[in-house]
Design a protein around this motif. Sequence first.
Motif, PDB file in Angstrom:
ATOM      1  N   LEU A   1      -3.545  -9.432  -5.830  1.00 53.89           N
ATOM      2  CA  LEU A   1      -2.852  -8.254  -6.384  1.00 53.89           C
ATOM      3  C   LEU A   1      -1.357  -8.511  -6.568  1.00 53.89           C
ATOM      4  O   LEU A   1      -0.661  -7.714  -7.196  1.00 53.89           O
ATOM      5  N   LEU A   2      -0.858  -9.605  -6.007  1.00 53.65           N
ATOM      6  CA  LEU A   2       0.578  -9.915  -6.115  1.00 53.65           C
ATOM      7  C   LEU A   2       0.883 -10.805  -7.318  1.00 53.65           C
ATOM      8  O   LEU A   2       2.043 -11.171  -7.530  1.00 53.65           O
ATOM      9  N   ASN A   3      -0.148 -11.142  -8.099  1.00 61.98           N
ATOM     10  CA  ASN A   3       0.035 -12.115  -9.173  1.00 61.98           C
ATOM     11  C   ASN A   3       1.259 -11.846 -10.051  1.00 61.98           C
ATOM     12  O   ASN A   3       2.040 -12.752 -10.326  1.00 61.98           O
ATOM     13  N   GLU A   4       1.462 -10.615 -10.481  1.00 63.72           N
ATOM     14  CA  GLU A   4       2.556 -10.310 -11.423  1.00 63.72           C
ATOM     15  C   GLU A   4       3.919 -10.275 -10.747  1.00 63.72           C
ATOM     16  O   GLU A   4       4.932 -10.628 -11.336  1.00 63.72           O
ATOM     17  N   ILE A   5       3.961  -9.851  -9.493  1.00 60.38           N
ATOM     18  CA  ILE A   5       5.249  -9.588  -8.828  1.00 60.38           C
ATOM     19  C   ILE A   5       5.751 -10.817  -8.037  1.00 60.38           C
ATOM     20  O   ILE A   5       6.927 -10.904  -7.682  1.00 60.38           O
ATOM     21  N   LEU A   6       4.871 -11.773  -7.809  1.00 58.76           N
ATOM     22  CA  LEU A   6       5.200 -12.908  -6.931  1.00 58.76           C
ATOM     23  C   LEU A   6       6.543 -13.590  -7.249  1.00 58.76           C
ATOM     24  O   LEU A   6       7.340 -13.824  -6.340  1.00 58.76           O
ATOM     25  N   PRO A   7       6.834 -13.889  -8.527  1.00 58.77           N
ATOM     26  CA  PRO A   7       8.113 -14.576  -8.801  1.00 58.77           C
ATOM     27  C   PRO A   7       9.348 -13.759  -8.411  1.00 58.77           C
ATOM     28  O   PRO A   7      10.432 -14.313  -8.267  1.00 58.77           O
ATOM     29  N   ASP A   8       9.189 -12.449  -8.224  1.00 55.60           N
ATOM     30  CA  ASP A   8      10.325 -11.598  -7.838  1.00 55.60           C
ATOM     31  C   ASP A   8      10.513 -11.502  -6.328  1.00 55.60           C
ATOM     32  O   ASP A   8      11.482 -10.896  -5.860  1.00 55.60           O
ATOM     33  N   LEU A   9       9.581 -12.055  -5.566  1.00 58.18           N
ATOM     34  CA  LEU A   9       9.606 -11.832  -4.114  1.00 58.18           C
ATOM     35  C   LEU A   9      10.233 -12.994  -3.351  1.00 58.18           C
ATOM     36  O   LEU A   9       9.953 -14.158  -3.635  1.00 58.18           O
ATOM     37  N   ASP A  10      11.068 -12.671  -2.372  1.00 52.76           N
ATOM     38  CA  ASP A  10      11.586 -13.695  -1.465  1.00 52.76           C
ATOM     39  C   ASP A  10      10.556 -14.023  -0.395  1.00 52.76           C
ATOM     40  O   ASP A  10      10.545 -15.124   0.141  1.00 52.76           O
ATOM     41  N   MET A  11       9.693 -13.042  -0.089  1.00 48.44           N
ATOM     42  CA  MET A  11       8.731 -13.266   0.985  1.00 48.44           C
ATOM     43  C   MET A  11       7.503 -12.373   0.818  1.00 48.44           C
ATOM     44  O   MET A  11       7.603 -11.262   0.299  1.00 48.44           O
ATOM     45  N   VAL A  12       6.349 -12.898   1.250  1.00 46.42           N
ATOM     46  CA  VAL A  12       5.136 -12.081   1.387  1.00 46.42           C
ATOM     47  C   VAL A  12       4.750 -12.111   2.854  1.00 46.42           C
ATOM     48  O   VAL A  12       4.695 -13.175   3.473  1.00 46.42           O
ATOM     49  N   LEU A  13       4.503 -10.927   3.414  1.00 46.37           N
ATOM     50  CA  LEU A  13       4.098 -10.829   4.817  1.00 46.37           C
ATOM     51  C   LEU A  13       2.604 -10.516   4.868  1.00 46.37           C
ATOM     52  O   LEU A  13       2.174  -9.452   4.427  1.00 46.37           O
TER      53      LEU A  13
ATOM     54  N   GLU B   1       0.821  -1.215   0.000  1.00 48.34           N
ATOM     55  CA  GLU B   1       0.000   0.000   0.000  1.00 48.34           C
ATOM     56  C   GLU B   1       0.860   1.273   0.000  1.00 48.34           C
ATOM     57  O   GLU B   1       0.344   2.366  -0.226  1.00 48.34           O
ATOM     58  N   ALA B   2       2.170   1.136   0.256  1.00 52.31           N
ATOM     59  CA  ALA B   2       3.043   2.320   0.373  1.00 52.31           C
ATOM     60  C   ALA B   2       3.939   2.506  -0.851  1.00 52.31           C
ATOM     61  O   ALA B   2       4.738   3.449  -0.874  1.00 52.31           O
ATOM     62  N   CYS B   3       3.814   1.626  -1.858  1.00 48.34           N
ATOM     63  CA  CYS B   3       4.755   1.658  -2.988  1.00 48.34           C
ATOM     64  C   CYS B   3       4.033   1.834  -4.314  1.00 48.34           C
ATOM     65  O   CYS B   3       3.263   0.962  -4.728  1.00 48.34           O
ATOM     66  N   THR B   4       4.324   2.931  -5.001  1.00 52.82           N
ATOM     67  CA  THR B   4       3.713   3.161  -6.314  1.00 52.82           C
ATOM     68  C   THR B   4       4.419   2.331  -7.380  1.00 52.82           C
ATOM     69  O   THR B   4       3.783   1.778  -8.270  1.00 52.82           O
ATOM     70  N   HIS B   5       5.743   2.253  -7.280  1.00 56.50           N
ATOM     71  CA  HIS B   5       6.522   1.495  -8.260  1.00 56.50           C
ATOM     72  C   HIS B   5       7.182   0.312  -7.550  1.00 56.50           C
ATOM     73  O   HIS B   5       8.396   0.274  -7.353  1.00 56.50           O
ATOM     74  N   LEU B   6       6.328  -0.626  -7.176  1.00 59.67           N
ATOM     75  CA  LEU B   6       6.774  -1.735  -6.328  1.00 59.67           C
ATOM     76  C   LEU B   6       7.876  -2.559  -6.987  1.00 59.67           C
ATOM     77  O   LEU B   6       8.835  -2.968  -6.330  1.00 59.67           O
ATOM     78  N   HIS B   7       7.766  -2.787  -8.282  1.00 53.67           N
ATOM     79  CA  HIS B   7       8.760  -3.605  -8.978  1.00 53.67           C
ATOM     80  C   HIS B   7      10.152  -2.982  -8.854  1.00 53.67           C
ATOM     81  O   HIS B   7      11.150  -3.665  -8.597  1.00 53.67           O
ATOM     82  N   ARG B   8      10.207  -1.663  -9.004  1.00 48.20           N
ATOM     83  CA  ARG B   8      11.489  -0.957  -8.887  1.00 48.20           C
ATOM     84  C   ARG B   8      12.035  -1.041  -7.456  1.00 48.20           C
ATOM     85  O   ARG B   8      13.229  -1.263  -7.242  1.00 48.20           O
ATOM     86  N   THR B   9      11.150  -0.888  -6.493  1.00 51.95           N
ATOM     87  CA  THR B   9      11.561  -0.954  -5.080  1.00 51.95           C
ATOM     88  C   THR B   9      12.144  -2.333  -4.747  1.00 51.95           C
ATOM     89  O   THR B   9      13.188  -2.443  -4.103  1.00 51.95           O
ATOM     90  N   ILE B  10      11.470  -3.382  -5.217  1.00 53.52           N
ATOM     91  CA  ILE B  10      11.933  -4.753  -4.950  1.00 53.52           C
ATOM     92  C   ILE B  10      13.297  -4.984  -5.604  1.00 53.52           C
ATOM     93  O   ILE B  10      14.213  -5.561  -4.999  1.00 53.52           O
ATOM     94  N   ALA B  11      13.445  -4.509  -6.838  1.00 51.29           N
ATOM     95  CA  ALA B  11      14.725  -4.678  -7.539  1.00 51.29           C
ATOM     96  C   ALA B  11      15.851  -3.966  -6.787  1.00 51.29           C
ATOM     97  O   ALA B  11      16.967  -4.480  -6.683  1.00 51.29           O
ATOM     98  N   GLU B  12      15.552  -2.812  -6.243  1.00 50.26           N
ATOM     99  CA  GLU B  12      16.578  -2.039  -5.522  1.00 50.26           C
ATOM    100  C   GLU B  12      16.970  -2.737  -4.203  1.00 50.26           C
ATOM    101  O   GLU B  12      18.153  -2.788  -3.850  1.00 50.26           O
ATOM    102  N   ILE B  13      16.001  -3.295  -3.496  1.00 52.68           N
ATOM    103  CA  ILE B  13      16.298  -4.022  -2.255  1.00 52.68           C
ATOM    104  C   ILE B  13      17.258  -5.173  -2.566  1.00 52.68           C
ATOM    105  O   ILE B  13      18.255  -5.392  -1.872  1.00 52.68           O
ATOM    106  N   LYS B  14      16.986  -5.881  -3.662  1.00 57.61           N
ATOM    107  CA  LYS B  14      17.840  -7.025  -4.031  1.00 57.61           C
ATOM    108  C   LYS B  14      19.209  -6.553  -4.501  1.00 57.61           C
ATOM    109  O   LYS B  14      20.226  -7.166  -4.174  1.00 57.61           O
ATOM    110  N   ARG B  15      19.245  -5.460  -5.256  1.00 58.09           N
ATOM    111  CA  ARG B  15      20.520  -4.935  -5.738  1.00 58.09           C
ATOM    112  C   ARG B  15      21.428  -4.567  -4.556  1.00 58.09           C
ATOM    113  O   ARG B  15      22.653  -4.721  -4.613  1.00 58.09           O
ATOM    114  N   LEU B  16      20.794  -4.134  -3.468  1.00 60.74           N
ATOM    115  CA  LEU B  16      21.569  -3.762  -2.280  1.00 60.74           C
ATOM    116  C   LEU B  16      22.050  -4.991  -1.490  1.00 60.74           C
ATOM    117  O   LEU B  16      22.765  -4.865  -0.512  1.00 60.74           O
TER     118      LEU B  16
END
Length: 216
Positions: A123-135, A92-107
């Motif tokens: 709502l996570l259908n598209e991003i799920l394969p990029d995630l290490d975890m869902v809380l 709910e706090a991320c407009t560009h969630l894909h970019r945020t996730i990529a940056e967390i991993k890059r770090l």
Amino acid sequence: MIRYIAPSLLSADFNNLGRDIEMVNQSEADWFHLDIMDGVFVPNMSYGFPVVEHIAKLAKKPLDVHLMIVDPDRYLERFKDAGANILTVHWEACTHLHRTIAEIKRLGMQAGVSLNPHTPVELLNEILPDLDMVLIMSVNPGFGGQSFIENSISKIERLRKMIDDKGCNTLIEVDGGVGPHNAGKLYQAGANVLVAGNAVFKADNPNEAIKIIKSS
Ligand code: DX5
Ligand code: ZN
């Protein structure tokens, strides 16, 4: 299937934080769960970088940092430097969630996304394969010691099916109102990581409470 427990330090005794961290170090717990609140995304504030850095110095297990803040992109690197191993932002706090996730991993951290109780897992259908975890938040975020929202069980089951259907390794973490009374049910529904604050730190024997939850 992975079954972890992550005690939430929000419920620890901050006058004796070193003692409580050492209790978790010596216990069967797997991670430390750290709750960061900004007073904007949630109606409460918790603690910031100096405290996280001090926890990191004493903790002998990974730091699982749960950001309940708006615009988390501003602080991803600071949390990495402070010692975060797993960094979770709110959907709910991320407009560009894909970019945020990529940056967390890059770090060099593992990336998680958290969903408030009203936000559907679909709502996570598209991003799920990029995630290490869902809380999955099983209370409205902001405070420890609230009652578990029962509808969370069906969210865990639906998310477990989505993850298995896609063949991903994404972990499911559940946070809020978790304790010995519902831990077994949550693991059975497909959860991998249970966060527990009050159920651990307000127990007569916190070490034993961790053991009971983990073996539920
Ligand atoms: C709530 C936090 C939780 C909290 C859980 O907003 O995200 O991690 O510390 O506390 P309990 O287990 O007491 O519900
Ligand atoms: Zn949390």
